[in-house]
Design an enzyme around this catalytic site. Sequence first.
Site, mmCIF file in Angstrom:
data_model
loop_
_atom_site.group_PDB
_atom_site.id
_atom_site.type_symbol
_atom_site.label_atom_id
_atom_site.label_comp_id
_atom_site.label_asym_id
_atom_site.label_seq_id
_atom_site.Cartn_x
_atom_site.Cartn_y
_atom_site.Cartn_z
ATOM 1 N N ASN A 32 0.793 -1.233 0.000
ATOM 2 C CA ASN A 32 0.000 0.000 0.000
ATOM 3 C C ASN A 32 0.823 1.279 0.000
ATOM 4 O O ASN A 32 0.378 2.309 0.493
ATOM 5 C CB ASN A 32 -0.995 0.017 1.167
ATOM 6 C CG ASN A 32 -1.984 -1.114 1.081
ATOM 7 O OD1 ASN A 32 -2.406 -1.469 -0.018
ATOM 8 N ND2 ASN A 32 -2.332 -1.695 2.206
ATOM 9 N N ALA A 33 2.012 1.210 -0.592
ATOM 10 C CA ALA A 33 2.841 2.412 -0.689
ATOM 11 C C ALA A 33 2.707 3.105 -2.044
ATOM 12 O O ALA A 33 3.318 4.140 -2.266
ATOM 13 C CB ALA A 33 4.309 2.050 -0.445
ATOM 14 N N GLY A 34 1.951 2.513 -2.957
ATOM 15 C CA GLY A 34 1.776 3.130 -4.267
ATOM 16 C C GLY A 34 2.737 2.628 -5.325
ATOM 17 O O GLY A 34 2.986 3.318 -6.318
ATOM 18 N N GLU A 86 5.157 -6.620 -8.796
ATOM 19 C CA GLU A 86 5.190 -7.840 -7.968
ATOM 20 C C GLU A 86 6.519 -8.576 -8.134
ATOM 21 O O GLU A 86 6.573 -9.798 -8.230
ATOM 22 C CB GLU A 86 3.996 -8.747 -8.277
ATOM 23 C CG GLU A 86 2.643 -8.092 -8.144
ATOM 24 C CD GLU A 86 2.299 -7.620 -6.734
ATOM 25 O OE1 GLU A 86 2.952 -8.058 -5.768
ATOM 26 O OE2 GLU A 86 1.376 -6.801 -6.596
ATOM 27 N N GLN A 142 8.840 -9.315 -6.184
ATOM 28 C CA GLN A 142 9.258 -10.267 -5.157
ATOM 29 C C GLN A 142 9.049 -11.708 -5.621
ATOM 30 O O GLN A 142 9.695 -12.624 -5.124
ATOM 31 C CB GLN A 142 8.533 -10.025 -3.825
ATOM 32 C CG GLN A 142 7.055 -10.333 -3.823
ATOM 33 C CD GLN A 142 6.192 -9.151 -4.263
ATOM 34 O OE1 GLN A 142 6.690 -8.135 -4.735
ATOM 35 N NE2 GLN A 142 4.887 -9.279 -4.093
#
Length: 186
Positions: free
Chosen positions: A12-14, A85, A87
């Site tokens: 949720n950091a954008g 994404e 990760q």
Amino acid sequence: MAKLYFRYAAMNAGKSTALLQVAHNYEEQGQRVRLFTAAIDDRFGHGRISSRLGISREAETFDNGFDFEAALGTGEGLACVLIDEAQFLLPEQVRQLHRYAQTRRVPVICYGIRTDFRGEPFPGSIYLLALSDDLEEMKTICLCGRKASMNTRVDQHGVRVREGAQVEIGGNERYLSVCARCFYRG
């Protein structure tokens, strides 16, 4: 300059919003970009990068068998590669992207989180932190007001979950962004 970039943050950091803005900026100048997201993340439909702000667009997908060097080819006419994404990348895929940026002179910008809900690193993130030429932490805020750098998983009643598979796709209904103090206290 062509580099491998890793832009990371808690959830949720954008990150997806920033990726979509970068794509727009390149395309507004008439330049071609390629967008990728993890095939496993189908929260908004298969092959979609979506922001909590409501913007989204189609993207190519990668999975464990995906070969970025083969898919990207020579890089002729390509201005930038954007990966959401990140990760979920395998270590070898991170190596491919690093090699591609260096040898094809095409910037590769990866967006993702470093650790799971237990504070354990994702294999792709470990290699991105090790090989990226440029690291940038994006910021978001914990409920207590401090900078959030960790993620916690919650069940359907909002109770923190401490055990389970590393990967469980979900959004705000399953994960909270928290500071390290709240992560260890909670």
